[in-house]
Design a protein around this motif. Structure first.
Motif, PDB file in Angstrom:
ATOM      1  N   GLU A 219      -7.659  -1.066  -0.347  1.00 20.68           N
ATOM      2  CA  GLU A 219      -7.720  -0.564  -1.713  1.00 20.68           C
ATOM      3  C   GLU A 219      -8.404   0.796  -1.764  1.00 20.68           C
ATOM      4  O   GLU A 219      -7.974   1.697  -2.499  1.00 20.68           O
ATOM      5  CB  GLU A 219      -8.463  -1.561  -2.595  1.00 20.68           C
ATOM      6  CG  GLU A 219      -8.498  -1.176  -4.053  1.00 20.68           C
ATOM      7  CD  GLU A 219      -9.137  -2.249  -4.922  1.00 20.68           C
ATOM      8  OE1 GLU A 219      -9.871  -1.892  -5.865  1.00 20.68           O
ATOM      9  OE2 GLU A 219      -8.894  -3.446  -4.646  1.00 20.68           O
TER      10      GLU A 219
ATOM     11  N   CYS B 147       0.829  -1.212   0.000  1.00 23.56           N
ATOM     12  CA  CYS B 147       0.000   0.000   0.000  1.00 23.56           C
ATOM     13  C   CYS B 147       0.860   1.258   0.000  1.00 23.56           C
ATOM     14  O   CYS B 147       1.926   1.293   0.621  1.00 23.56           O
ATOM     15  CB  CYS B 147      -0.890   0.034   1.239  1.00 23.56           C
ATOM     16  SG  CYS B 147      -1.871  -1.447   1.488  1.00 23.56           S
TER      17      CYS B 147
ATOM     18  N   GLU C  99     -10.752  -4.671   0.909  1.00 24.26           N
ATOM     19  CA  GLU C  99     -11.545  -3.592   0.317  1.00 24.26           C
ATOM     20  C   GLU C  99     -11.158  -2.242   0.906  1.00 24.26           C
ATOM     21  O   GLU C  99     -11.038  -1.243   0.191  1.00 24.26           O
ATOM     22  CB  GLU C  99     -13.030  -3.869   0.549  1.00 24.26           C
ATOM     23  CG  GLU C  99     -13.954  -2.841  -0.107  1.00 24.26           C
ATOM     24  CD  GLU C  99     -15.426  -3.148   0.130  1.00 24.26           C
ATOM     25  OE1 GLU C  99     -16.265  -2.261  -0.152  1.00 24.26           O
ATOM     26  OE2 GLU C  99     -15.729  -4.260   0.604  1.00 24.26           O
TER      27      GLU C  99
ATOM     28  N   LYS D 155      -5.306   0.822  -5.281  1.00 28.35           N
ATOM     29  CA  LYS D 155      -5.144  -0.572  -5.679  1.00 28.35           C
ATOM     30  C   LYS D 155      -3.727  -0.814  -6.170  1.00 28.35           C
ATOM     31  O   LYS D 155      -3.233  -0.144  -7.076  1.00 28.35           O
ATOM     32  CB  LYS D 155      -6.144  -0.923  -6.785  1.00 28.35           C
ATOM     33  CG  LYS D 155      -6.094  -2.388  -7.179  1.00 28.35           C
ATOM     34  CD  LYS D 155      -7.150  -2.721  -8.230  1.00 28.35           C
ATOM     35  CE  LYS D 155      -7.085  -4.202  -8.592  1.00 28.35           C
ATOM     36  NZ  LYS D 155      -8.110  -4.563  -9.615  1.00 28.35           N
TER      37      LYS D 155
END
Length: 632
Positions: free
Chosen positions: A483, A373, A480, A488
């Motif tokens: 993201e 991330c 979820e 993403k």
């Protein structure tokens, strides 16, 4: 180690007279090699006899060395009908002597040495290599910062200095290497490795036998080359070795890490290339294989290569100030905060240089302490620095050592092109710094923006994203949420490269002052796609073919239970789906090959994701099937 060998020729000794004196007094140095680094991070090597070099040193140093464009990765630049590439010596970095310990010079009784001279690659009188791109980016960063400090004097008030006090800007960088070591032809079961990893049975444990000898010798020889190693230790991956009848260790499968001292940016890249060579040769001498692959074993920890960065100023009074360190009660200074937000906002166009191989994306998976991330962590409190190992960009602070404040980019791996990655980091840090200084942003302003919630409007960072978390981002957020908050993550090499097209405004940050030109970006993209396709079609598929063929039926029909039969049917169904064609159906392997023939990169990328998921499912099913059999 042999006495009286010379290992390093520092930049102060790069004059014609000094070089002639050194080479004549060390006849064991038989060759000279010009080392350029292409856009894929490959370094060149050749053997020019010292006699030839001595006959015309000045000509060689001024860039009269030429190479064929086919010997370097510069697609779209050095073409078949325009292949001449000139090599210009870099006089501002250390040069090293590469010794061949398997070739002893009979006259001196010393190993034959090759003087490795780092250089820049020029095509049509323009520099086109990784080293020069980094050098240009660093120079642009330094000049731009000085201009900002001159035009916005208040930007330095936090540090209690003025523009007139500054002698120079210094960018300090460092890398570290993780790698796997094993005895040739010995394999450990993936499940055994995975279990050992979870239990941390190898992490920081005492090394033994040939591994210990190789690690110690590597640190000693690195010190001889002036790399100043700081630590060598076992990493998380590995299993306990076995003893043979002679008392030697076999079935060695261990992950190690070696760290060494920081340096200037280009020197950092050169030092890492040298360190990799020294480590690999030292372990090989002791009968061990070394791989710097990002993910040599699926479902087991991969190898990282964290990149550390800091910026400081050198003052006329001799004092040095780290521009990331906050003099007051903050995690970072305004320069530190703005550098972070510059990297995070623009990471989509840094990432293609960081992760450019299939192994890189196999490593960047939740659960392996590898970041997926675009997020940073500053710490739980200003007073007590902490480290969050789940974020992309970590802040390293030591209250007792203000000069050591730095960032740690945790996503690179040993095959990352450090030169291009550092160049992109320089350009994106500068983008954030310009935003902060030109808009008179204080530390409080920048900390608030960096800590923004998704949906919150700010002047620089994107509205729908979050950029900071002090939580374990793999445990605290579900897929979820990660993201949604942090973007993403690309799953393949191609998805990563699409960032150049998708984020054109961000790409312009790299293009400032022609540091990264359209030609360079295009050449890098072509080279990366070509390597990606070659790896998939001629390594990944071939390796998977061998693996699939080894998943054989183990039960006998007359003694099998219905569960064994059911398990095998599921396994066989996936085996056929992956690599067996029929008149009516094409296997996944065949569809990948056909998509390659027509350069349908998007389809190949999609099929690659499916391929890896199917292989993971197949391995798990076969493991379950095998465990239920009493007789094998």
């Amino acid at each position: 180690m042999v006495k009286d060998l010379i290992y390093i020729i520092r930049k102060e000794m790069h004059s014609e007279d000094s070089l002639r004196k050194i080479l004549l007094s060390h006849p064991e140095i038989k060759f000279v090699s010009f080392m350029g680094v292409d856009l894929s991070g490959n370094d060149t090597d050749e053997k020019i006899p010292v006699k030839v070099f001595l006959n015309d040193i000045n000509t060689f140093l001024k860039g009269e060395v030429q190479t064929d464009g086919s010997s370097v990765v510069l697609p779209g630049i050095a073409t078949l009908n325009n292949a001449k590439v000139d090599m210009v010596a870099d006089l501002d970095v250390n040069w090293y002597i590469d010794y061949n310990n398997e070739h002893i010079d009979l006259e001196t009784n010393k190993p034959v040495g090759t003087l490795r001279i780092p250089c820049f690659l020029y095509h049509e009188n323009k520099a086109v290599d990784s080293r020069h791109i980094l050098k240009s980016a660093v120079e642009h960063l330094k000049i731009s910062l000085l201009n900002l400090f001159k035009n916005y004097p208040n930007s330095l008030s936090l540090f209690g200095i003025k523009y007139e006090d500054i002698v120079s800007i210094e960018l300090t960088t460092a890398t570290e290497l993780e790698f796997w070591v094993q005895t040739p032809n010995d394999k450990a079961e993936t499940e055994e490795l995975s279990t050992s990893q979870v239990l941390h049975e190898q992490y920081w444990k005492r090394t033994k036998g040939a591994v210990r000898t190789s690690l110690e010798e590597s640190l000693i020889i690195m010190d001889s080359y002036g790399l100043e190693p700081e630590m060598g230790h076992k990493e998380v991956g590995g299993v306990k070795a076995k003893l043979d009848q002679s008392g030697n260790f076999t079935h060695i499968m261990e992950q190690l890490e070696i760290d060494w001292k920081y340096s200037t940016a280009v020197q950092t890249g050169d030092n890492e290339l040298l360190a990799r060579t020294l480590i690999k040769e030292t372990f090989r001498k002791n009968g061990l294989d070394v791989t710097f692959s990002a993910k040599p074993i699926d479902e087991v920890a991969g190898s990282g290569e964290h990149i550390h960065v800091s910026i400081s100023v050198k003052l006329k009074n001799g004092k040095k100030i780290n521009l990331f360190t906050a003099p007051d009660h903050h995690y970072l200074s305004n320069i530190g905060y703005s550098s972070i937000i510059g990297i995070l906002k623009n990471y989509e166009i840094i990432n293609p240089f960081v992760s450019s191989t299939n192994g890189a994306f196999k490593r960047l998976k939740p659960g392996f302490e590898a970041p997926t991330c675009i997020v940073t962590s500053l710490g739980n409190s200003v007073e007590i620095p902490s480290r969050n190992r789940t974020v992309l960009l970590g802040v390293i602070r030591n209250l007792a050592s203000p000069l050591s404040t730095r960032f740690e980019l945790r996503s690179p791996n040993p095959h990352t092109n450090v030169y291009l990655t550092l160049a992109a980091i320089c350009m994106t840090m500068l983008d954030g710094i310009k935003y902060a200084i030109c808009n008179n942003k204080s530390e409080n302003d920048l900390l608030k923006e960096l800590s923004k919630a998704p949906g919150e409007n700010t002047d620089y960072l994107e509205k729908d994203r979050a950029y900071r978390s002090e939580e374990d981002v793999f445990e605290y957020y579900n897929d979820e949420e990660r993201e949604k908050f942090f973007g993403k993550a690309p799953a393949t090499v191609y998805e990563n490269l699409v960032g150049f097209e998708k984020y054109k405004d961000k790409l312009n940050v790299l293009k400032e002052n022609n540091i990264f030109t359209d030609k360079i970006i295009n050449s890098y993209t072509l080279a990366t796609i070509e390597r990606w396709l070659m790896e998939i079609n001629y390594r990944v598929l071939n390796n998977y073919t061998k693996e699939i063929r080894n998943y054989k039926m183990l039960h006998s029909i007359d003694r099998a239970l219905d569960l064994d039969v059911s398990n095998w049917m599921k396994i066989n169904e996936i085996r056929y789906y992956l690599m067996k064609d029929s008149y009516t159906n094409k296997s996944l392997f065949t569809r990948i090959k056909e998509a390659t023939k027509i350069n349908d990169y998007s389809e190949i990328s999609k099929l690659q994701v499916e391929l890896d998921e199917k292989m993971k499912e197949l391995r798990n099913l076969y493991s379950t099937y095998k465990k239920n059999l009493l007789d094998i």
